[in-house]
Motif scaffolding. Structure first.
Motif, PDB file in Angstrom:
ATOM      1  N   GLN A   1       0.836  -1.195   0.000  1.00 18.66           N
ATOM      2  CA  GLN A   1       0.000   0.000   0.000  1.00 18.66           C
ATOM      3  C   GLN A   1       0.880   1.259   0.000  1.00 18.66           C
ATOM      4  O   GLN A   1       0.557   2.231  -0.663  1.00 18.66           O
ATOM      5  N   ARG A   2       1.961   1.221   0.753  1.00 21.52           N
ATOM      6  CA  ARG A   2       2.853   2.383   0.810  1.00 21.52           C
ATOM      7  C   ARG A   2       3.501   2.647  -0.545  1.00 21.52           C
ATOM      8  O   ARG A   2       3.660   3.795  -0.947  1.00 21.52           O
ATOM      9  N   ASP A  26      -4.760  -5.746   7.801  1.00 24.38           N
ATOM     10  CA  ASP A  26      -5.325  -6.216   9.064  1.00 24.38           C
ATOM     11  C   ASP A  26      -5.656  -4.999   9.929  1.00 24.38           C
ATOM     12  O   ASP A  26      -5.163  -3.902   9.679  1.00 24.38           O
ATOM     13  N   PRO A  27      -6.519  -5.166  10.938  1.00 30.42           N
ATOM     14  CA  PRO A  27      -6.999  -4.015  11.725  1.00 30.42           C
ATOM     15  C   PRO A  27      -5.887  -3.160  12.338  1.00 30.42           C
ATOM     16  O   PRO A  27      -5.962  -1.932  12.317  1.00 30.42           O
ATOM     17  N   ARG A  32      -2.673   2.139  11.786  1.00 34.39           N
ATOM     18  CA  ARG A  32      -1.386   2.822  11.569  1.00 34.39           C
ATOM     19  C   ARG A  32      -1.388   3.579  10.241  1.00 34.39           C
ATOM     20  O   ARG A  32      -0.906   4.708  10.161  1.00 34.39           O
ATOM     21  N   MET A  33      -1.913   2.946   9.201  1.00 30.87           N
ATOM     22  CA  MET A  33      -1.938   3.591   7.880  1.00 30.87           C
ATOM     23  C   MET A  33      -2.873   4.800   7.871  1.00 30.87           C
ATOM     24  O   MET A  33      -2.612   5.780   7.171  1.00 30.87           O
ATOM     25  N   LEU A  59     -14.855   8.243   9.290  1.00 29.22           N
ATOM     26  CA  LEU A  59     -14.930   9.196  10.401  1.00 29.22           C
ATOM     27  C   LEU A  59     -13.545   9.633  10.849  1.00 29.22           C
ATOM     28  O   LEU A  59     -13.336  10.800  11.196  1.00 29.22           O
ATOM     29  N   ALA A  60     -12.584   8.713  10.837  1.00 32.80           N
ATOM     30  CA  ALA A  60     -11.234   9.028  11.304  1.00 32.80           C
ATOM     31  C   ALA A  60     -10.482   9.949  10.346  1.00 32.80           C
ATOM     32  O   ALA A  60      -9.653  10.747  10.772  1.00 32.80           O
ATOM     33  N   LEU A  61     -10.774   9.854   9.058  1.00 33.31           N
ATOM     34  CA  LEU A  61      -9.978  10.579   8.064  1.00 33.31           C
ATOM     35  C   LEU A  61     -10.662  11.791   7.436  1.00 33.31           C
ATOM     36  O   LEU A  61      -9.994  12.672   6.912  1.00 33.31           O
TER      37      LEU A  61
END
Length: 184
Positions: A1-2, A26-27, A32-33, A59-61
């Motif tokens: 992904q990075r 994974d969760p 972290r991402m 909601l987080a982003l």
């Protein structure tokens, strides 16, 4: 992904489209991402359009959330506003953390953490249908008139001071100010 993200950023875009970028993680790594994405957005000062089916991720982003249903915008606005005051049944159910209840005055959304569980005879008569311990709280699923299921998230210390079991009669209570009338 990075690596995929680095490839996209090398062109110095004005807007970055992220289509389910965390879905295969994974969760723990997903959390972290999310932090890395927020940091990148802040440092680069570019807009991200982040497509996700993960409500916690949105909601987080998000500064702004657009909830779509069958290619139609159901609701758009600041993340906190969309979560706290869903306008439609679909938005309330999609965002999670809400009950949709039919009352004589119409259909309403109420957050699961705004529903209390009291003694029989208090509030709306209900019967406990399920209990799920979730760490800091206990999810109490109850059935009310009209065969409607309502979830109450009760702090674990409160629940265990007066535990309930499936089949127990209870009263569901809430502050009417926490009800949000739904348009559809």
């Amino acid at each position: 992904q990075r690596v995929a993200l680095a490839r996209a950023l090398i062109t110095r875009p004005q807007v970055l489209l992220l289509d389910e970028p965390l879905s295969a993680l994974d969760p723990f790594l997903r959390i972290r991402m999310r932090g890395e994405l927020r940091k990148l957005q802040r440092e680069l000062g570019i807009s991200f359009i982040h497509v996700t089916h993960g409500q916690d991720e949105a909601l987080a982003l998000a500064d702004e959330i657009v909830v779509m249903n069958n290619a139609v915008i159901e609701q758009a606005g600041p993340a906190r506003d969309v979560f706290n005051a869903p306008r439609t049944r679909f938005v309330a159910q999609f965002m999670g953390g809400h009950n949709v209840v039919a009352l004589p005055e119409g259909h309403f959304a109420i957050r699961t953490d705004a529903v209390g569980v009291g003694a029989p005879g208090s509030g709306i008569a209900a019967s406990v249908t399920g209990i799920e311990y979730q760490g800091t709280h206990v999810s109490v699923l109850a059935r009310i008139a009209g065969d409607q299921e309502v979830t109450a998230l009760v702090p674990d210390t409160e629940f265990f001071s007066s535990p309930r079991s499936p089949g127990d009669p209870v009263g569901l209570v809430w502050d009417a100010r926490n009800l949000h009338k739904l348009t559809a």
